[in-house]
Scaffold this motif. Structure first.
Motif, PDB file in Angstrom:
ATOM      1  N   VAL A 187       0.820  -1.201   0.000  1.00 46.93           N
ATOM      2  CA  VAL A 187       0.000   0.000   0.000  1.00 46.93           C
ATOM      3  C   VAL A 187       0.855   1.252   0.000  1.00 46.93           C
ATOM      4  O   VAL A 187       0.624   2.201  -0.750  1.00 46.93           O
ATOM      5  N   LYS A 190       2.669   3.022  -3.076  1.00 43.26           N
ATOM      6  CA  LYS A 190       1.937   3.868  -4.007  1.00 43.26           C
ATOM      7  C   LYS A 190       2.360   5.323  -3.837  1.00 43.26           C
ATOM      8  O   LYS A 190       2.105   6.156  -4.691  1.00 43.26           O
ATOM      9  N   GLN A 191       2.988   5.627  -2.694  1.00 39.30           N
ATOM     10  CA  GLN A 191       3.394   6.997  -2.406  1.00 39.30           C
ATOM     11  C   GLN A 191       4.873   7.196  -2.775  1.00 39.30           C
ATOM     12  O   GLN A 191       5.687   6.288  -2.666  1.00 39.30           O
ATOM     13  N   GLN A 235      -2.860   6.985   2.505  1.00 41.39           N
ATOM     14  CA  GLN A 235      -3.190   6.262   1.291  1.00 41.39           C
ATOM     15  C   GLN A 235      -4.655   5.851   1.291  1.00 41.39           C
ATOM     16  O   GLN A 235      -5.322   5.857   0.250  1.00 41.39           O
ATOM     17  N   GLN A 236      -5.161   5.513   2.455  1.00 44.87           N
ATOM     18  CA  GLN A 236      -6.571   5.151   2.586  1.00 44.87           C
ATOM     19  C   GLN A 236      -7.459   6.321   2.159  1.00 44.87           C
ATOM     20  O   GLN A 236      -8.421   6.146   1.404  1.00 44.87           O
ATOM     21  N   ALA A 238      -6.586   8.805   0.204  1.00 43.69           N
ATOM     22  CA  ALA A 238      -6.391   9.025  -1.231  1.00 43.69           C
ATOM     23  C   ALA A 238      -7.226   8.044  -2.047  1.00 43.69           C
ATOM     24  O   ALA A 238      -7.841   8.417  -3.055  1.00 43.69           O
ATOM     25  N   ASP A 239      -7.260   6.785  -1.616  1.00 43.78           N
ATOM     26  CA  ASP A 239      -8.045   5.772  -2.314  1.00 43.78           C
ATOM     27  C   ASP A 239      -9.532   6.093  -2.232  1.00 43.78           C
ATOM     28  O   ASP A 239     -10.276   5.906  -3.214  1.00 43.78           O
ATOM     29  N   GLN A 240      -9.980   6.573  -1.066  1.00 39.33           N
ATOM     30  CA  GLN A 240     -11.396   6.914  -0.902  1.00 39.33           C
ATOM     31  C   GLN A 240     -11.766   8.092  -1.799  1.00 39.33           C
ATOM     32  O   GLN A 240     -12.821   8.082  -2.451  1.00 39.33           O
ATOM     33  N   GLU A 242     -10.281   8.958  -4.536  1.00 43.94           N
ATOM     34  CA  GLU A 242     -10.240   8.491  -5.921  1.00 43.94           C
ATOM     35  C   GLU A 242     -11.520   7.743  -6.266  1.00 43.94           C
ATOM     36  O   GLU A 242     -12.070   7.904  -7.361  1.00 43.94           O
ATOM     37  N   ALA A 243     -12.014   6.930  -5.343  1.00 44.20           N
ATOM     38  CA  ALA A 243     -13.244   6.168  -5.579  1.00 44.20           C
ATOM     39  C   ALA A 243     -14.438   7.111  -5.708  1.00 44.20           C
ATOM     40  O   ALA A 243     -15.312   6.905  -6.570  1.00 44.20           O
ATOM     41  N   ARG A 246     -14.275   8.806  -9.053  1.00 47.18           N
ATOM     42  CA  ARG A 246     -14.650   7.870 -10.113  1.00 47.18           C
ATOM     43  C   ARG A 246     -16.169   7.706 -10.186  1.00 47.18           C
ATOM     44  O   ARG A 246     -16.753   7.673 -11.278  1.00 47.18           O
TER      45      ARG A 246
END
Length: 255
Positions: A187, A190-191, A235-236, A238-240, A242-243, A246
């Protein structure tokens, strides 16, 4: 009076106790092969029949096991603290992941502090050797090797703390430690700059251990685990985000 004459200890009993201590202290590890019978008898300075008697007793106790044509091995007396399904459950729920990181922060900080006082010179040489390998793996840009060495590095600190309860508890959780390291790095990579930051943190831990500085060693471990936690949380988020972006894009495309 229920006193009896003191008799010299049987050689086989002395051999048995020595092997038991090596297993207890983690020097002989689960799955490790014992030297060949002749070699081991010579090292211990006992006859082969006495050695065989000791090994038979240890096999009866479940501490050693024989493999046809391969020799005598230390039995897997530890197993895993958690089932595969529970480990998977941990990995899928953030609450457990962050609790795991907090647990490691506290326990490994204590282990590092103890290691500065109790580690032998050989223990510190082992930690140094693993760190040197981490630097080589870093230059080769091999995340898989780095992750494996990361787990070995932290396990070596636990071993150097010379607390047999802590040692065997963490060894029983080694699968979780390995998967935690792999998960964290997967994970975090990714950074940008993460690999270099992690190497720098391990260098700080190693430097403090080699200097036998307990405060610095504990602080370096805690700073490392804090970095891991913060990186995962970032990262969590950032993923949220991004979702969410999207989903908005897909929604607008269907309007």
């Amino acid at each position: 009076m229920p006193f009896q004459k003191v008799t010299p200890e049987k050689l086989s009993s002395a051999v048995k106790r020595q092997i038991e201590k090596l297993i207890l202290r983690g020097i002989l590890r689960p799955g490790e092969r014992l030297p060949a019978e002749r070699d081991l008898a010579d090292r211990l300075g006992v006859s082969r029949p006495s050695l065989r008697e000791a090994i038979a007793d240890l096999q009866d106790k479940g501490l050693l096991t024989s493999k046809a044509g391969a020799g005598i091995f230390v039995a897997d007396v530890l197993g895993n603290a958690f089932s595969d399904s529970l480990i998977q459950l941990f990995a899928e729920h953030d609450e457990a992941v962050f609790d795991y990181i907090a647990f490691r922060r506290d326990l490994e900080g204590l282990a590092a502090e103890r290691a500065t006082r109790l580690a032998s010179d050989t223990d510190l040489q082992v930690i140094q050797a693993i760190y040197d390998k981490m630097e080589v793996a870093h230059k080769k840009t091999n995340p898989k090797d780095e992750a494996e060495l990361d787990a070995e590095f932290h396990m070596a600190i636990i071993e150097a703390s010379h607390n047999v309860v802590m040692l065997h508890m963490i060894r029983s959780m080694f699968q979780l430690l390995q998967q935690g390291v792999f998960y964290n790095r997967q994970v975090m990579f990714k950074q940008r700059l993460t690999r270099t930051a992690l190497l720098d943190q391990h260098r700080a831990i190693n430097t403090a251990l080699q200097a036998r500085n307990p405060e610095a060693a504990r602080a370096a471990i805690e700073a490392h685990m804090d970095y891991v936690e913060h990186s995962l949380r970032d990262q969590q988020k950032a993923d949220q985000n991004e979702a969410i972006a999207r989903q908005r894009f897909e929604h607008e495309q269907t309007r």
